[in-house]
Design a protein around this motif. Structure first.
Motif, PDB file in Angstrom:
ATOM      1  N   GLY A  60      63.781  60.966  29.080  1.00 54.36           N
ATOM      2  CA  GLY A  60      62.543  60.628  29.630  1.00 54.36           C
ATOM      3  C   GLY A  60      62.543  59.034  30.027  1.00 54.36           C
ATOM      4  O   GLY A  60      61.460  58.543  29.993  1.00 54.36           O
ATOM      5  N   LYS A  61      63.797  58.509  30.303  1.00 52.77           N
ATOM      6  CA  LYS A  61      63.892  57.123  30.548  1.00 52.77           C
ATOM      7  C   LYS A  61      64.531  56.599  31.915  1.00 52.77           C
ATOM      8  O   LYS A  61      65.286  57.555  32.301  1.00 52.77           O
ATOM      9  CB  LYS A  61      64.721  56.279  29.517  1.00 52.77           C
ATOM     10  N   ARG A  62      63.957  55.540  32.342  1.00 56.03           N
ATOM     11  CA  ARG A  62      64.682  55.140  33.620  1.00 56.03           C
ATOM     12  C   ARG A  62      65.241  53.691  33.389  1.00 56.03           C
ATOM     13  O   ARG A  62      64.449  52.970  32.860  1.00 56.03           O
ATOM     14  CB  ARG A  62      63.619  54.942  34.843  1.00 56.03           C
ATOM     15  N   TYR A  63      66.584  53.547  33.782  1.00 49.02           N
ATOM     16  CA  TYR A  63      67.054  52.342  33.512  1.00 49.02           C
ATOM     17  C   TYR A  63      67.840  51.546  34.816  1.00 49.02           C
ATOM     18  O   TYR A  63      67.814  52.315  35.800  1.00 49.02           O
ATOM     19  CB  TYR A  63      68.614  52.729  32.747  1.00 49.02           C
ATOM     20  N   LEU A  64      67.296  50.360  34.713  1.00 50.94           N
ATOM     21  CA  LEU A  64      67.489  49.250  35.993  1.00 50.94           C
ATOM     22  C   LEU A  64      68.890  48.732  35.699  1.00 50.94           C
ATOM     23  O   LEU A  64      69.345  48.535  34.639  1.00 50.94           O
ATOM     24  CB  LEU A  64      66.419  48.453  35.846  1.00 50.94           C
ATOM     25  N   ILE A  65      69.388  48.254  36.636  1.00 49.79           N
ATOM     26  CA  ILE A  65      70.667  47.571  36.745  1.00 49.79           C
ATOM     27  C   ILE A  65      70.470  46.235  36.046  1.00 49.79           C
ATOM     28  O   ILE A  65      69.703  45.741  35.688  1.00 49.79           O
ATOM     29  CB  ILE A  65      70.999  47.062  38.364  1.00 49.79           C
ATOM     30  N   LEU A  66      71.752  45.977  35.321  1.00 48.62           N
ATOM     31  CA  LEU A  66      71.688  44.845  34.496  1.00 48.62           C
ATOM     32  C   LEU A  66      72.106  43.372  35.479  1.00 48.62           C
ATOM     33  O   LEU A  66      72.505  43.502  36.478  1.00 48.62           O
ATOM     34  CB  LEU A  66      72.973  44.863  33.667  1.00 48.62           C
ATOM     35  N   ARG A  67      71.458  42.309  34.912  1.00 54.47           N
ATOM     36  CA  ARG A  67      71.480  41.168  35.840  1.00 54.47           C
ATOM     37  C   ARG A  67      71.638  39.955  34.843  1.00 54.47           C
ATOM     38  O   ARG A  67      71.439  40.146  33.638  1.00 54.47           O
ATOM     39  CB  ARG A  67      70.103  40.978  36.697  1.00 54.47           C
ATOM     40  N   ASP A  68      72.166  38.717  35.315  1.00 49.72           N
ATOM     41  CA  ASP A  68      72.384  37.639  34.465  1.00 49.72           C
ATOM     42  C   ASP A  68      70.992  36.868  34.716  1.00 49.72           C
ATOM     43  O   ASP A  68      70.150  37.172  35.276  1.00 49.72           O
ATOM     44  CB  ASP A  68      73.543  36.856  35.033  1.00 49.72           C
ATOM     45  N   THR A  69      71.124  35.761  33.952  1.00 45.38           N
ATOM     46  CA  THR A  69      69.934  34.794  34.002  1.00 45.38           C
ATOM     47  C   THR A  69      69.412  34.300  35.266  1.00 45.38           C
ATOM     48  O   THR A  69      68.155  33.847  35.425  1.00 45.38           O
ATOM     49  CB  THR A  69      69.989  33.545  33.022  1.00 45.38           C
ATOM     50  N   ALA A  82      78.440  49.383  39.222  1.00 44.09           N
ATOM     51  CA  ALA A  82      77.053  48.947  38.966  1.00 44.09           C
ATOM     52  C   ALA A  82      76.984  48.929  37.597  1.00 44.09           C
ATOM     53  O   ALA A  82      77.545  50.114  37.115  1.00 44.09           O
ATOM     54  CB  ALA A  82      76.088  49.664  39.691  1.00 44.09           C
ATOM     55  N   GLN A  83      76.471  48.264  36.723  1.00 42.94           N
ATOM     56  CA  GLN A  83      76.310  48.422  35.250  1.00 42.94           C
ATOM     57  C   GLN A  83      74.751  48.318  34.793  1.00 42.94           C
ATOM     58  O   GLN A  83      73.979  47.596  35.314  1.00 42.94           O
ATOM     59  CB  GLN A  83      77.163  47.052  34.788  1.00 42.94           C
ATOM     60  N   PHE A  84      74.668  49.051  33.944  1.00 40.46           N
ATOM     61  CA  PHE A  84      73.338  49.721  33.427  1.00 40.46           C
ATOM     62  C   PHE A  84      73.397  49.551  32.007  1.00 40.46           C
ATOM     63  O   PHE A  84      74.429  49.457  31.267  1.00 40.46           O
ATOM     64  CB  PHE A  84      72.996  51.089  33.513  1.00 40.46           C
ATOM     65  N   PRO A  85      72.352  49.423  31.214  1.00 39.46           N
ATOM     66  CA  PRO A  85      72.183  49.593  29.677  1.00 39.46           C
ATOM     67  C   PRO A  85      72.685  51.117  29.362  1.00 39.46           C
ATOM     68  O   PRO A  85      72.412  51.877  30.181  1.00 39.46           O
ATOM     69  CB  PRO A  85      70.720  49.260  29.397  1.00 39.46           C
ATOM     70  N   GLU A  86      73.288  51.140  28.175  1.00 39.84           N
ATOM     71  CA  GLU A  86      73.924  52.378  27.976  1.00 39.84           C
ATOM     72  C   GLU A  86      72.849  53.445  27.313  1.00 39.84           C
ATOM     73  O   GLU A  86      72.178  52.849  26.608  1.00 39.84           O
ATOM     74  CB  GLU A  86      74.924  52.187  26.836  1.00 39.84           C
ATOM     75  N   PRO A  87      72.710  54.556  28.037  1.00 35.50           N
ATOM     76  CA  PRO A  87      71.729  55.585  27.820  1.00 35.50           C
ATOM     77  C   PRO A  87      72.127  56.064  26.187  1.00 35.50           C
ATOM     78  O   PRO A  87      73.160  55.683  25.756  1.00 35.50           O
ATOM     79  CB  PRO A  87      71.984  56.685  28.741  1.00 35.50           C
ATOM     80  N   ASP A  88      71.157  56.822  25.651  1.00 36.94           N
ATOM     81  CA  ASP A  88      71.384  57.264  24.268  1.00 36.94           C
ATOM     82  C   ASP A  88      72.811  58.157  24.322  1.00 36.94           C
ATOM     83  O   ASP A  88      73.314  58.619  25.204  1.00 36.94           O
ATOM     84  CB  ASP A  88      70.181  58.234  24.032  1.00 36.94           C
TER      85      ASP A  88
END
Length: 202
Positions: A143-152, A175-181
């Motif tokens: 039940g989660k939505r992950y957004l793209i990773l970005r730098d500062t 494209a890199q994302f936070p790792e899901p469960d």
């Protein structure tokens, strides 16, 4: 005069016999060598032809088979937005808590195509222009939505395509994302107005 004639004849006979002997020896020796060389040349020619022919026939077959084995696995493929086809070929978890997704974009339309809308609605990502910055992952199991990773600086950890993709061209992307469960095995990948692509992750 008679003695001189006799000497001359003897000399001629000796010279003739010597020449004949030399010719006979040369012809015998040369004939044997020629025969051996011909046999050897024929033997090596056959060996080369048979050995080279076999290896030559085998190598293209091996190359063809290995080429087929190296073809990319398609995890998902969707088409939309002016005949643009997006293919996902890899989705893997990586150390550090990342999920990296890779694939290709093919412009099947009749003219060059590009859109800044793929950067998404976030103001932080607006500077990425035509890129994979607006891509999202939806993990329905969580039940989660992950957004793209970005730098500062707001640059996405993803591919930027420049201005456009020419008609008929294919470009690779990541494209890199936070790792899901860890228990999540399936996510929906979506960008812009493209249909969601359901993919399995490892």
């Amino acid at each position: 005069m008679d003695l001189r004639d006799n000497k001359s004849r003897l000399i001629l006979i000796v010279v003739a016999l010597g020449a004949a002997l030399v010719i006979a020896v040369a012809s015998c020796g040369g004939g044997g060598d020629d025969g051996n060389e011909d046999d050897g040349a024929a033997g090596s020619s056959q060996e080369t032809t048979e050995g080279g022919g076999d290896s030559g026939d085998d190598e293209p077959t091996d190359d063809a088979e290995s080429g087929e084995g190296e073809s990319e696995v398609v995890l998902a493929e969707v088409t939309g937005e002016q005949e643009i086809t997006m293919t996902v070929t890899s989705a893997e978890r990586q150390s550090g808590g990342f999920l990296t997704i890779e694939g290709t974009i093919y412009n099947g339309g009749g003219e060059a195509w590009g859109t800044a809308a793929w950067a998404g609605d976030e103001s932080e990502l607006a500077g990425n222009d035509f890129s994979m910055a607006g891509a999202t992952l939806t993990a329905r199991e969580e039940g989660k939505r992950y957004l793209i990773l970005r730098d500062t600086a707001g640059r996405c950890l993803c591919t930027g395509f420049g201005l456009q993709i020419e008609a008929g061209d294919t470009m690779s992307w990541y494209a890199q994302f936070p790792e899901p469960d860890p228990a999540t095995t399936e996510v929906d990948f979506q960008i812009g107005q493209m249909p969601p692509a359901t993919i399995e992750i490892r």
